[in-house]
Design a protein around this motif. Structure first.
Motif, PDB file in Angstrom:
ATOM      1  N   VAL A  14       0.839  -1.198   0.000  1.00 52.14           N
ATOM      2  CA  VAL A  14       0.000   0.000   0.000  1.00 52.14           C
ATOM      3  C   VAL A  14       0.874   1.248   0.000  1.00 52.14           C
ATOM      4  CG1 VAL A  14      -1.676   1.326   1.348  1.00 52.14           C
ATOM      5  CG2 VAL A  14      -1.991  -1.123   1.042  1.00 52.14           C
ATOM      6  N   GLY A  15       1.940   1.243   0.797  1.00 54.99           N
ATOM      7  CA  GLY A  15       2.848   2.386   0.850  1.00 54.99           C
ATOM      8  C   GLY A  15       3.504   2.676  -0.484  1.00 54.99           C
ATOM      9  N   VAL A  16       4.013   1.644  -1.130  1.00 58.29           N
ATOM     10  CA  VAL A  16       4.651   1.815  -2.437  1.00 58.29           C
ATOM     11  C   VAL A  16       3.627   2.309  -3.459  1.00 58.29           C
ATOM     12  CG1 VAL A  16       5.744   0.569  -4.350  1.00 58.29           C
ATOM     13  CG2 VAL A  16       6.522   0.182  -2.017  1.00 58.29           C
ATOM     14  N   SER A  17       2.414   1.764  -3.411  1.00 61.31           N
ATOM     15  CA  SER A  17       1.363   2.201  -4.338  1.00 61.31           C
ATOM     16  C   SER A  17       1.029   3.675  -4.145  1.00 61.31           C
ATOM     17  CB  SER A  17       0.099   1.359  -4.144  1.00 61.31           C
ATOM     18  OG  SER A  17       0.359   0.012  -4.411  1.00 61.31           O
ATOM     19  N   LEU A  18       0.936   4.110  -2.895  1.00 57.59           N
ATOM     20  CA  LEU A  18       0.641   5.518  -2.621  1.00 57.59           C
ATOM     21  C   LEU A  18       1.761   6.432  -3.106  1.00 57.59           C
ATOM     22  CD1 LEU A  18      -0.977   5.301   0.919  1.00 57.59           C
ATOM     23  CD2 LEU A  18      -2.097   5.914  -1.224  1.00 57.59           C
ATOM     24  N   ILE A  19       3.006   5.992  -2.925  1.00 55.98           N
ATOM     25  CA  ILE A  19       4.146   6.788  -3.394  1.00 55.98           C
ATOM     26  C   ILE A  19       4.108   6.919  -4.913  1.00 55.98           C
ATOM     27  CG2 ILE A  19       6.663   6.780  -3.655  1.00 55.98           C
ATOM     28  CD1 ILE A  19       6.762   5.539  -0.801  1.00 55.98           C
ATOM     29  N   ILE A  20       3.861   5.812  -5.601  1.00 52.41           N
ATOM     30  CA  ILE A  20       3.801   5.852  -7.059  1.00 52.41           C
ATOM     31  C   ILE A  20       2.652   6.731  -7.526  1.00 52.41           C
ATOM     32  CG2 ILE A  20       3.321   4.455  -9.127  1.00 52.41           C
ATOM     33  CD1 ILE A  20       4.884   2.175  -7.724  1.00 52.41           C
ATOM     34  N   LEU A  21       1.483   6.552  -6.927  1.00 51.37           N
ATOM     35  CA  LEU A  21       0.318   7.342  -7.308  1.00 51.37           C
ATOM     36  C   LEU A  21       0.541   8.827  -7.034  1.00 51.37           C
ATOM     37  CD1 LEU A  21      -2.538   7.007  -8.440  1.00 51.37           C
ATOM     38  CD2 LEU A  21      -3.348   6.828  -6.082  1.00 51.37           C
ATOM     39  N   GLY A  22       1.093   9.147  -5.870  1.00 50.80           N
ATOM     40  CA  GLY A  22       1.379  10.538  -5.546  1.00 50.80           C
ATOM     41  C   GLY A  22       2.396  11.158  -6.489  1.00 50.80           C
ATOM     42  N   THR A  23       3.421  10.374  -6.848  1.00 51.77           N
ATOM     43  CA  THR A  23       4.435  10.871  -7.784  1.00 51.77           C
ATOM     44  C   THR A  23       3.824  11.172  -9.150  1.00 51.77           C
ATOM     45  OG1 THR A  23       6.141   9.592  -6.642  1.00 51.77           O
ATOM     46  CG2 THR A  23       6.639  10.324  -8.875  1.00 51.77           C
ATOM     47  N   TYR A  41      -1.942   2.267 -17.496  1.00 48.24           N
ATOM     48  CA  TYR A  41      -1.107   1.207 -16.923  1.00 48.24           C
ATOM     49  C   TYR A  41      -1.503   0.809 -15.508  1.00 48.24           C
ATOM     50  CZ  TYR A  41       1.791   2.207 -20.942  1.00 48.24           C
ATOM     51  OH  TYR A  41       2.233   2.383 -22.217  1.00 48.24           O
ATOM     52  N   TRP A  42      -2.575   1.373 -14.950  1.00 53.22           N
ATOM     53  CA  TRP A  42      -2.923   1.058 -13.578  1.00 53.22           C
ATOM     54  C   TRP A  42      -3.218  -0.427 -13.347  1.00 53.22           C
ATOM     55  CZ3 TRP A  42      -7.317  -1.159 -11.803  1.00 53.22           C
ATOM     56  CH2 TRP A  42      -8.434  -1.146 -12.629  1.00 53.22           C
ATOM     57  N   PRO A  43      -3.753  -1.194 -14.315  1.00 51.08           N
ATOM     58  CA  PRO A  43      -3.974  -2.616 -14.027  1.00 51.08           C
ATOM     59  C   PRO A  43      -2.690  -3.388 -13.741  1.00 51.08           C
ATOM     60  CG  PRO A  43      -5.292  -1.956 -15.909  1.00 51.08           C
ATOM     61  CD  PRO A  43      -4.361  -0.819 -15.600  1.00 51.08           C
ATOM     62  N   LEU A  44      -1.568  -2.868 -14.192  1.00 50.69           N
ATOM     63  CA  LEU A  44      -0.301  -3.555 -13.915  1.00 50.69           C
ATOM     64  C   LEU A  44       0.046  -3.520 -12.429  1.00 50.69           C
ATOM     65  CD1 LEU A  44       1.778  -2.472 -17.021  1.00 50.69           C
ATOM     66  CD2 LEU A  44       0.496  -4.578 -16.649  1.00 50.69           C
ATOM     67  N   MET A  45      -0.514  -2.562 -11.696  1.00 54.93           N
ATOM     68  CA  MET A  45      -0.330  -2.554 -10.245  1.00 54.93           C
ATOM     69  C   MET A  45      -1.023  -3.762  -9.618  1.00 54.93           C
ATOM     70  SD  MET A  45      -0.450   1.450  -9.207  1.00 54.93           S
ATOM     71  CE  MET A  45       0.077   1.131  -7.547  1.00 54.93           C
ATOM     72  N   LEU A  46      -2.136  -4.192 -10.199  1.00 55.60           N
ATOM     73  CA  LEU A  46      -2.799  -5.402  -9.718  1.00 55.60           C
ATOM     74  C   LEU A  46      -1.919  -6.631  -9.959  1.00 55.60           C
ATOM     75  CD1 LEU A  46      -6.461  -4.839 -10.963  1.00 55.60           C
ATOM     76  CD2 LEU A  46      -5.605  -4.634  -8.629  1.00 55.60           C
ATOM     77  N   VAL A  47      -1.242  -6.653 -11.091  1.00 57.97           N
ATOM     78  CA  VAL A  47      -0.348  -7.771 -11.402  1.00 57.97           C
ATOM     79  C   VAL A  47       0.781  -7.832 -10.374  1.00 57.97           C
ATOM     80  CG1 VAL A  47       1.243  -8.726 -13.113  1.00 57.97           C
ATOM     81  CG2 VAL A  47      -0.917  -7.699 -13.853  1.00 57.97           C
ATOM     82  N   VAL A  48       1.366  -6.696 -10.070  1.00 59.30           N
ATOM     83  CA  VAL A  48       2.441  -6.651  -9.070  1.00 59.30           C
ATOM     84  C   VAL A  48       1.905  -7.072  -7.705  1.00 59.30           C
ATOM     85  CG1 VAL A  48       4.030  -5.104  -7.859  1.00 59.30           C
ATOM     86  CG2 VAL A  48       3.782  -4.946 -10.327  1.00 59.30           C
ATOM     87  N   GLY A  49       0.722  -6.597  -7.351  1.00 60.39           N
ATOM     88  CA  GLY A  49       0.118  -6.987  -6.079  1.00 60.39           C
ATOM     89  C   GLY A  49      -0.120  -8.485  -5.997  1.00 60.39           C
ATOM     90  N   LEU A  51       1.604 -10.794  -7.618  1.00 59.42           N
ATOM     91  CA  LEU A  51       2.918 -11.437  -7.472  1.00 59.42           C
ATOM     92  C   LEU A  51       3.411 -11.364  -6.037  1.00 59.42           C
ATOM     93  CD1 LEU A  51       4.773 -10.253 -10.695  1.00 59.42           C
ATOM     94  CD2 LEU A  51       4.230 -12.602 -10.052  1.00 59.42           C
ATOM     95  N   ILE A  52       3.230 -10.229  -5.416  1.00 55.85           N
ATOM     96  CA  ILE A  52       3.657 -10.077  -4.022  1.00 55.85           C
ATOM     97  C   ILE A  52       2.863 -11.018  -3.125  1.00 55.85           C
ATOM     98  CG2 ILE A  52       3.627  -8.466  -2.063  1.00 55.85           C
ATOM     99  CD1 ILE A  52       4.441  -6.289  -4.080  1.00 55.85           C
ATOM    100  N   ARG A  53       1.584 -11.146  -3.403  1.00 61.48           N
ATOM    101  CA  ARG A  53       0.731 -12.023  -2.593  1.00 61.48           C
ATOM    102  C   ARG A  53       1.175 -13.476  -2.711  1.00 61.48           C
ATOM    103  NH1 ARG A  53      -4.414 -11.185   0.217  1.00 61.48           N
ATOM    104  NH2 ARG A  53      -4.789 -13.262   0.990  1.00 61.48           N
TER     105      ARG A  53
END
Length: 131
Positions: A14-23, A41-49, A51-53
């Motif tokens: 969540v922290g990394v996502s907020l930093i990217i979104l804010g940037t 490209y926002w759906p690619l954040m779901l892909v990363v999420g 993978l992390i899961r």
């Protein structure tokens, strides 16, 4: 995996996502990057999420939810980009196929991860006893 590690991992995501979104929003406000160029490209954040899961899963549910998150992210991205003529009206059966595959793989994953849970529980007990 202990609940503490799982919560820390989700907080990191969540922290990394907020930093990217804010940037991205900041760069858009400064007229450095156009938001409409990046927004696709926002759906690619779901892909990363997803993978992390799936990294170091504690249960079959972690693996299947990670796969689902990745599948939905890739499906959305493919629809937005129009890969191979894919759109929302003709690609929804792919979600049914994914659901079926998940239902078939869940018992296999449960059997594979059963021994791993025992080791993780033993390590957690050892750490609690050491304290």
């Amino acid at each position: 995996m202990s609940p503490h590690i799982s919560r820390r991992r989700s907080q990191t995501m969540v922290g990394v996502s907020l930093i990217i979104l804010g940037t991205v929003f900041f760069l858009d406000q400064m007229d450095i990057v156009a938001m409409q160029d990046v927004w696709q490209y926002w759906p690619l954040m779901l892909v990363v999420g997803g993978l992390i899961r799936m990294t170091d899963p504690a249960s079959p549910r972690d693996v299947s939810s990670g796969c689902w998150t990745m599948l939905i992210g890739l499906w959305l991205f493919a629809n937005f980009e129009g890969w191979y003529g894919i759109n929302f009206s003709n690609s929804w059966p792919a979600l049914l196929i994914g659901w079926g595959i998940t239902m078939l793989l869940r018992p296999v994953l449960h059997q594979r991860l059963a021994g791993r849970q025992t080791v993780a529980d033993a390590i957690t007990k050892e750490n609690k006893n050491a304290l």
